[in-house]
Design an enzyme around this catalytic site. Structure first.
Site, PDB file in Angstrom:
ATOM      1  N   GLY A  78       5.862   8.866   6.730  1.00 24.65           N
ATOM      2  CA  GLY A  78       6.086   7.902   7.978  1.00 24.65           C
ATOM      3  C   GLY A  78       7.641   7.714   8.280  1.00 24.65           C
ATOM      4  N   THR A  79       8.420   8.494   7.837  1.00 19.90           N
ATOM      5  CA  THR A  79       9.914   8.317   8.162  1.00 19.90           C
ATOM      6  C   THR A  79      10.286   8.503   9.675  1.00 19.90           C
ATOM      7  OG1 THR A  79      10.251  10.582   7.439  1.00 19.90           O
ATOM      8  CG2 THR A  79      11.129   8.799   6.078  1.00 19.90           C
ATOM      9  N   GLY A  80       9.473   9.319  10.346  1.00 25.08           N
ATOM     10  CA  GLY A  80       9.748   9.528  11.824  1.00 25.08           C
ATOM     11  C   GLY A  80       9.342   8.454  12.699  1.00 25.08           C
ATOM     12  N   CYS A  81       7.918   7.983  12.023  1.00 26.34           N
ATOM     13  CA  CYS A  81       7.495   6.867  12.842  1.00 26.34           C
ATOM     14  C   CYS A  81       8.232   5.551  12.896  1.00 26.34           C
ATOM     15  CB  CYS A  81       6.084   6.492  12.304  1.00 26.34           C
ATOM     16  SG  CYS A  81       4.804   7.955  12.099  1.00 26.34           S
TER      17      CYS A  81
ATOM     18  N   THR B 194       8.678  10.005   1.509  1.00 23.98           N
ATOM     19  CA  THR B 194       9.151   9.824   3.005  1.00 23.98           C
ATOM     20  C   THR B 194       8.115  10.021   3.848  1.00 23.98           C
ATOM     21  OG1 THR B 194       9.149  12.183   2.956  1.00 23.98           O
ATOM     22  CG2 THR B 194      11.138  10.983   2.249  1.00 23.98           C
TER      23      THR B 194
ATOM     24  N   LYS C  97      16.629  14.835  14.323  1.00 25.47           N
ATOM     25  CA  LYS C  97      16.960  14.467  12.961  1.00 25.47           C
ATOM     26  C   LYS C  97      17.057  15.420  11.967  1.00 25.47           C
ATOM     27  CE  LYS C  97      12.988  12.610  13.711  1.00 25.47           C
ATOM     28  NZ  LYS C  97      11.657  11.922  13.840  1.00 25.47           N
TER      29      LYS C  97
HETATM   30  N1  LIG Z   1      15.986  11.190   1.864  1.00 24.95           N
HETATM   31  C1  LIG Z   1      16.442  10.617   2.951  1.00 24.95           C
HETATM   32  N2  LIG Z   1      17.463   9.692   2.911  1.00 24.95           N
HETATM   33  C2  LIG Z   1      17.889   9.281   3.752  1.00 24.95           C
HETATM   34  N3  LIG Z   1      17.601   9.350   5.216  1.00 24.95           N
HETATM   35  C3  LIG Z   1      16.523  10.242   5.381  1.00 24.95           C
HETATM   36  C4  LIG Z   1      15.878  10.748   4.405  1.00 24.95           C
HETATM   37  N4  LIG Z   1      14.745  11.607   4.643  1.00 24.95           N
HETATM   38  C5  LIG Z   1      15.005  11.418   6.037  1.00 24.95           C
HETATM   39  N5  LIG Z   1      15.782  10.551   6.364  1.00 24.95           N
HETATM   40  C6  LIG Z   1      16.087   9.821   7.910  1.00 24.95           C
HETATM   41  O1  LIG Z   1      14.852   9.383   8.157  1.00 24.95           O
HETATM   42  C7  LIG Z   1      14.849   9.663   9.621  1.00 24.95           C
HETATM   43  C8  LIG Z   1      13.522  10.346  10.076  1.00 24.95           C
HETATM   44  O2  LIG Z   1      13.630  11.713   9.769  1.00 24.95           O
HETATM   45  P1  LIG Z   1      12.769  12.839   9.313  1.00 24.95           P
HETATM   46  O3  LIG Z   1      12.333  12.541   7.936  1.00 24.95           O
HETATM   47  O4  LIG Z   1      13.397  14.219   9.532  1.00 24.95           O
HETATM   48  O5  LIG Z   1      11.430  12.499  10.373  1.00 24.95           O
HETATM   49  P2  LIG Z   1      10.002  13.081  10.454  1.00 24.95           P
HETATM   50  O6  LIG Z   1       9.362  12.049   9.603  1.00 24.95           O
HETATM   51  O7  LIG Z   1       9.679  13.065  12.078  1.00 24.95           O
HETATM   52  O8  LIG Z   1      10.112  14.341   9.837  1.00 24.95           O
HETATM   53  C9  LIG Z   1      16.280  10.163   9.836  1.00 24.95           C
HETATM   54  O9  LIG Z   1      17.022   9.416  10.390  1.00 24.95           O
HETATM   55  C10 LIG Z   1      16.416  10.882   8.915  1.00 24.95           C
HETATM   56  O10 LIG Z   1      17.902  11.313   8.901  1.00 24.95           O
HETATM   57  C1  LIG Z   2      -1.078   8.596  12.495  1.00 23.78           C
HETATM   58  C2  LIG Z   2       0.104   9.526  12.152  1.00 23.78           C
HETATM   59  N1  LIG Z   2       0.976   9.370  12.994  1.00 23.78           N
HETATM   60  C3  LIG Z   2       1.942  10.160  12.770  1.00 23.78           C
HETATM   61  C4  LIG Z   2       2.332  10.823  11.494  1.00 23.78           C
HETATM   62  C5  LIG Z   2       3.525  11.570  11.362  1.00 23.78           C
HETATM   63  O1  LIG Z   2       4.271  10.914   9.981  1.00 23.78           O
HETATM   64  P1  LIG Z   2       5.428  11.373   9.427  1.00 23.78           P
HETATM   65  O2  LIG Z   2       6.499  10.281  10.011  1.00 23.78           O
HETATM   66  O3  LIG Z   2       5.585  11.439   7.943  1.00 23.78           O
HETATM   67  O4  LIG Z   2       5.868  12.680  10.215  1.00 23.78           O
HETATM   68  C6  LIG Z   2       1.237  10.751  10.383  1.00 23.78           C
HETATM   69  N2  LIG Z   2       1.222  11.208   9.291  1.00 23.78           N
HETATM   70  N3  LIG Z   2       0.033  10.134  10.818  1.00 23.78           N
END
Ligand SMILES: Nc1ncnc2c1ncn2[C@@H]1O[C@H](COP(=O)(O)OP(=O)(O)O)[C@@H](O)[C@H]1O
Ligand SMILES: Cc1ncc(COP(=O)(O)O)c(N)n1
Length: 267
Positions: free
Chosen positions: A206-209, A204, A173
């Site tokens: 929780g975006t990854g979850c 943002t 990502k």
């Molecule tokens: N500001 C944003 N606008 C649109 N999509 C986003 C934005 N930030 C993250 N994403 C998308 O959200 C998803 C989760 O990515 P990311 O934020 O890198 O995950 P994580 O929470 O694991 O760091 C990906 O598809 C990423 O491209």
């Molecule tokens: C219990 C738990 N699991 C996962 C994440 C990661 O969150 P994010 O998607 O923002 O990296 C979090 N903050 N808390």
């Protein structure tokens, strides 16, 4: 109705972890179940405490789920200890779990470390080779590929290295560290980019979850990997674009943007 299981940590503030997963699964039309790996005391500004469950209790939860309502897909999120990763690997093998999506959660958006160093090794050895797809962000991709990722070309090289090392599809990502929301899927067919529009929203948490749960929901419904990722990205873009603004830190998204309150009690 198709079913999905999340194996992850609880986020008391409801934006990430188990809570994000369940909200995402409901909104994506599947029945959601959970096996909790840890409780976190957490809000939008940070994590103040972590209490892991025992390996035996995690196994008990997995036995309870798999012997009754078999999940059509399994999403794995925060698992901070080796013992818990081993328990998950053992049970997923025993029950021949399918459509396994692993989000190799290492550090929360707020900066808290959510996995021990020893557990990273166990994750690499035991869980990644069982996954259908893993969804690292850039820092996680750097840990898994042992190389710096500073450009889209670096993303292709790193995703290929992870794919070849662990034998699972990789969705690397770009959202976090690169200046856009473009993600790279690497499968046996090679690399494929999924382009997203960067949404100007600082919330943002929780975006990854959320993305990994949306992909698991889509796989549970029978979509191909490519369609599951494409639809998952559409979902997260809409959830981010709903511009919810809660809490003093990086707030949660509106997972339920598509849930209607316009229902009636029918007699
Ligand atoms: N500001 C944003 N606008 C649109 N999509 C986003 C934005 N930030 C993250 N994403 C998308 O959200 C998803 C989760 O990515 P990311 O934020 O890198 O995950 P994580 O929470 O694991 O760091 C990906 O598809 C990423 O491209
Ligand atoms: C219990 C738990 N699991 C996962 C994440 C990661 O969150 P994010 O998607 O923002 O990296 C979090 N903050 N808390």
């Amino acid at each position: 109705m198709k079913t999905a299981l999340t194996i992850a940590g609880s986020d008391s503030s409801g934006g990430a972890g188990i809570q994000a997963d369940i909200k995402t699964m409901i909104t994506n039309g599947v029945y959601a179940m959970s096996a909790v790996t840890a409780l976190t005391a957490q809000n939008t500004t940070g994590v103040t405490g972590i209490m892991d469950v025992t390996g035996d209790f995690l196994k008990q939860q997995l036995d309870a789920v798999f012997t009754d309502i078999y999940p059509d897909a399994v999403k794995i999120g925060m698992v901070s200890q080796s013992e818990l990763i081993e328990a998950i690997a053992e049970k997923l093998k025993e029950y021949k779990a399918k459509n396994i999506v692993v989000d190799p959660v290492m550090v929360a958006t707020s900066g808290a470390k959510l996995i021990s160093d020893e557990a990273i090794d166990t994750l690499k050895e035991k869980l990644l080779p069982m996954a259908d797809v893993i969804t690292p962000n850039i820092p996680e991709g750097e840990v898994l590929s042992d190389r710096k990722i500073e450009s889209p070309d670096d993303m292709v090289t790193a995703a290929k290295a992870i794919f070849e090392k662990y034998g699972c599809a990789v969705l690397l990502k770009g959202g976090h560290a690169m200046n856009d929301a473009n993600d790279l899927l690497y499968t046996e067919e090679g690399p494929q980019w999924f382009y997203g529009k960067k949404i100007d929203n600082p919330n943002t948490h929780g975006t990854g979850c959320t993305l990994s749960s949306a992909i698991a929901s889509n796989l549970a419904k029978g979509m191909s990997m490519k369609d599951a990722v494409e639809k998952g990205k559409e979902y997260i873009s809409l959830a981010l674009g709903a511009m919810l603004n809660l809490g003093a830190g990086s707030g949660p998204m509106n997972h339920g943007f598509a849930v209607t309150t316009d229902w009636e009690v029918t007699k």
